[in-house]
Design an enzyme around this catalytic site. Structure first.
Site, PDB file in Angstrom:
ATOM      1  N   GLU A 140       1.030  -1.121   0.106  1.00  0.00           N
ATOM      2  CA  GLU A 140       0.036  -0.063  -0.082  1.00  0.00           C
ATOM      3  C   GLU A 140       1.036   1.108  -0.148  1.00  0.00           C
ATOM      4  O   GLU A 140       2.071   1.380   0.645  1.00  0.00           O
ATOM      5  CB  GLU A 140      -1.087   0.016   1.120  1.00  0.00           C
ATOM      6  N   CYS A 145      -6.705   1.042   1.987  1.00  0.00           N
ATOM      7  CA  CYS A 145      -7.732   2.252   2.104  1.00  0.00           C
ATOM      8  C   CYS A 145      -7.457   3.311   0.943  1.00  0.00           C
ATOM      9  O   CYS A 145      -8.515   4.027   0.579  1.00  0.00           O
ATOM     10  CB  CYS A 145      -7.519   3.099   3.434  1.00  0.00           C
ATOM     11  N   GLU A 196     -12.102  -3.484   2.948  1.00  0.00           N
ATOM     12  CA  GLU A 196     -12.558  -3.129   4.188  1.00  0.00           C
ATOM     13  C   GLU A 196     -13.938  -2.594   4.062  1.00  0.00           C
ATOM     14  O   GLU A 196     -14.260  -1.667   4.971  1.00  0.00           O
ATOM     15  CB  GLU A 196     -11.747  -2.278   4.936  1.00  0.00           C
TER      16      GLU A 196
END
Length: 656
Positions: free
Chosen positions: A45, A243, A375
């Site tokens: 990430e 995210c 998520e």
């Protein structure tokens, strides 16, 4: 006489009980599960300056002047100030890709009359005798002069220099490059560009790359960081993150189509970790997409890992804006997923396969799986996931999809999603857990009672988090890593349930991190693997392909006397591999009895990580302070005597 006999019997049973408690039994000839080649992988990430300022080797920050503050990272140098000598200009024809450039007005400039300085990402790490390539996009209607390029240290001493004379003067954009060497090593160098001449010149994509990139690719990746990944021998690499896939809102979500094609046409956006943590504010954190989806696929191929891209499902981060795309308007998101498969696997006759070929890779990347959402949770996620699943499976029935189970490994959200996804017969359910070392130790049995059939588990993000008294790299201590090693025995033992697992996050810059712990830490010149890195490496390089039972009494070894164990067979090398964790502060001696083994090699290898200091970490100064040590051992008959040091992780490997 009866009392004496009774005493002897009690003594015998007591001795037998003690012996049984100290005997681990491995049933070598009774495999219970197949281990997937993808079992142990890595999760990338773009957090903690992982891409720009990290694995992407570009040294110039804000090279195309697209940051919110267009000259962030740059300083205009003028001996005598002239208003408008350097201006940021917008161009509507490139609004969706590269909307800004720099316009420089020269008035018989020479020496240090007018220049630009770039500070790099927390400075520029340069090395002695390494060649650096400076490149720039420029436009001029008539010859203006030349650019004098130099690297300088904090004392403004020149470390290397050259000059570049723009050759074309037709009012069109051109790229030109020049190379030079550094005469010294410096972690905090800066780039100066001094202008010499007269007239107007437009500049864009001002870049500086080292020559010693991974595989020496121009504009490539930082070699030491990629080597650390390659050494893990990962089964897969998940990208481009978690995210950042969702984005703070949908405008900031990761869109793979904006990351491919010519580098100068990739549309930079703000990184969602720019402002996420007020205590670690990083206002200069953006994504240039120099590391884009093509480069991710190429990296996966380089290190022998299956690519696992994660795409937005029409939902922004539910902790932030929770913005949604209505299901009736979700087709473009679904099409992005279908087009990505075509980009990775399609023939060069297709639109996206043709682009892949034009970028230098005519052969397909052989993409087999993809994640939809990260998520995300709730009925709204399930509703959108069903649309994606039908569209992808209708066209690619054998393609595997990874589905989110939310942010936590338990609770109402998890229970709801786990139930719904299993009803859908989801291929892989992505479970995440950032928990304390105690949680990891107590959850080594987590998957023992999961169903052996149906949906499989992807342990997509996990890391042991010590309490907040540990900050930054200090969080990557032995206590955390040892608890992960213990927990991973449960993942390995349950390979019938768990098909994939990856620690997260992967990278962190020592001067630019937002989140800790992380697997690999680095500065501008150096890097090191944490104790957790070496735990992951011991699992991934001692993976095997068949799980065999290892028991204490008739129970799995999952915390009795603080001992955790798993056992596998590598049928290709014909070896047994036993992993044992002693999570206590006391030495333990165990006999590992191998049942069903026709014969054993006379010697095997024992690899051990051990420290009595649970706060022990690795560092730039001592990168291997806590790392595996290898020795040999010899079994007695079909028994291995395991002398387990306090707070240790041991891997026994022996031929069958």
């Amino acid at each position: 006489m009866i009392r004496k006999t009774t005493f002897l019997l009690l003594a015998f049973f007591a001795l037998f009980s003690v012996t049984a408690q100290n005997r681990l039994t491995v049933q070598v000839n009774k495999p219970i599960a197949h281990i997937q080649p993808t079992m142990w992988g890595i999760f990338f990430e773009d957090i903690n300056l992982a891409a720009d300022g990290g694995i992407y080797a570009e040294l110039v920050k804000n090279r195309s002047f697209e940051f919110t503050k267009p000259l962030m990272g740059w300083k205009v140098q003028q001996k005598n100030f002239v208003e408008g000598a350097v201006q940021v200009v917008n161009r509507p024809e490139k609004e969706d890709t590269n909307p800004r450039y720099l316009q420089v007005l020269l008035q018989k400039a020479s020496g240090h009359d007018l220049g630009l300085t770039n500070e790099g990402f927390r400075g520029m790490g340069v090395k002695k005798d390494i060649t650096y390539t400076f490149s720039v996009l420029y436009r001029q209607s008539s010859p203006t002069g030349k650019l004098n390029i130099e690297l300088v240290n904090a004392q403004n001493e020149v470390l290397g220099s050259t000059s570049l004379t723009p050759e074309m003067a037709d009012n069109q954009w051109h790229k030109q490059a020049v190379s030079f060497k550094s005469n010294a090593t410096d972690p905090k160098a800066k780039l100066n560009i001094w202008f010499e001449g007269d007239g107007k010149i437009d500049l864009d994509m001002i870049s500086l790359f080292p020559s010693d990139t991974w595989k020496n690719r121009p504009g490539g990746l930082r070699a030491d960081l990629v080597q650390l990944l390659a050494d893990l021998k990962p089964g897969f690499i998940r990208f481009p993150g978690g995210c950042i896939v969702e984005g703070f809102d949908l405008a900031q979500r990761y869109q793979w189509k904006k990351t491919v094609g010519a580098v100068e046409d990739r549309h930079l956006i703000i990184n969602r970790w720019n402002t996420e943590f007020s205590y670690r504010s990083t206002p200069d954190y953006f994504q240039s997409y120099g590391l884009g989806f093509f480069e991710y696929f190429q990296l996966a191929e380089d290190i022998g890992a299956e690519p696992l891209p994660i795409l937005n499902c029409g939902m922004a981060c539910q902790f932030n804006s929770a913005e949604l795309v209505l299901t009736g308007q979700i087709d473009p998101y679904v099409q992005d997923a279908l087009d990505l498969i075509e980009f990775a696997n399609g023939s060069t006759d297709t639109k996206w396969g043709k682009l892949r070929a034009e970028m230098g890779h005519p052969a397909p990347f052989n993409l087999k799986m993809m994640g939809v959402g990260n998520e995300n949770w709730g009925p709204q996620y399930v509703e959108r996931l069903k649309i994606f699943t039908k569209a992808i499976k209708d066209k690619y029935p054998d393609f595997k999809l990874v589905n989110s189970s939310g942010t936590d490994p338990s609770g109402d959200r998890f229970d709801y999603l786990n139930g719904e996804l299993r009803k859908m017969n989801a291929d892989l359910i992505d479970e995440h857990y950032y928990r304390s070392p105690e949680w990891f130790l107590s959850n080594a049995r987590r998957y023992d009672n999961y169903p052996r059939t149906g949906s499989k588990v992807f342990a997509g993000e996990y890391a042991s988090h010590c309490d907040n008294s540990f900050v930054g790299a200090a969080r990557n201590n032995w206590k955390a890593a040892l608890s992960e090693a213990a927990f991973m025995t449960g993942l390995e033992r349950n390979a019938a349930v768990v098909s994939m697992a990856s620690y997260a996050p992967l990278f962190a810059h020592l001067e630019g991190w937002q989140w800790a712990p992380d697997l690999i830490w680095y500065d501008n010149l150096h890097s090191y693997g944490t104790p957790s890195y070496y735990v992951q490496k011991l699992y991934s390089t001692n993976k095997g392909n068949k799980v065999v039972p290892i028991t204490l009494g008739k129970d799995v070894v999952a915390g009795q006397d603080s001992i955790y164990a798993s056992a596998v067979i590598d049928t290709k090398t014909k070896e047994l591999i036993v992993k044992i964790v002693n999570a206590s502060g006391n030495k333990a001696v165990k006999d590992i009895q191998l049942e069903g083994a026709a014969k054993l090699a006379k010697t095997g290898t024992l690899t051990v990580m051990q420290s009595g200091d649970m706060k022990q970490v690795n560092s730039i100064e001592n990168p291997a302070a806590l790392s595996p040590k290898v020795q040999s051992f010899s079994p007695k008959g079909k028994t291995i005597k395991a002398e387990l040091a306090p707070y240790s992780f041991a891997v026994y490997r022996i031929g069958l």
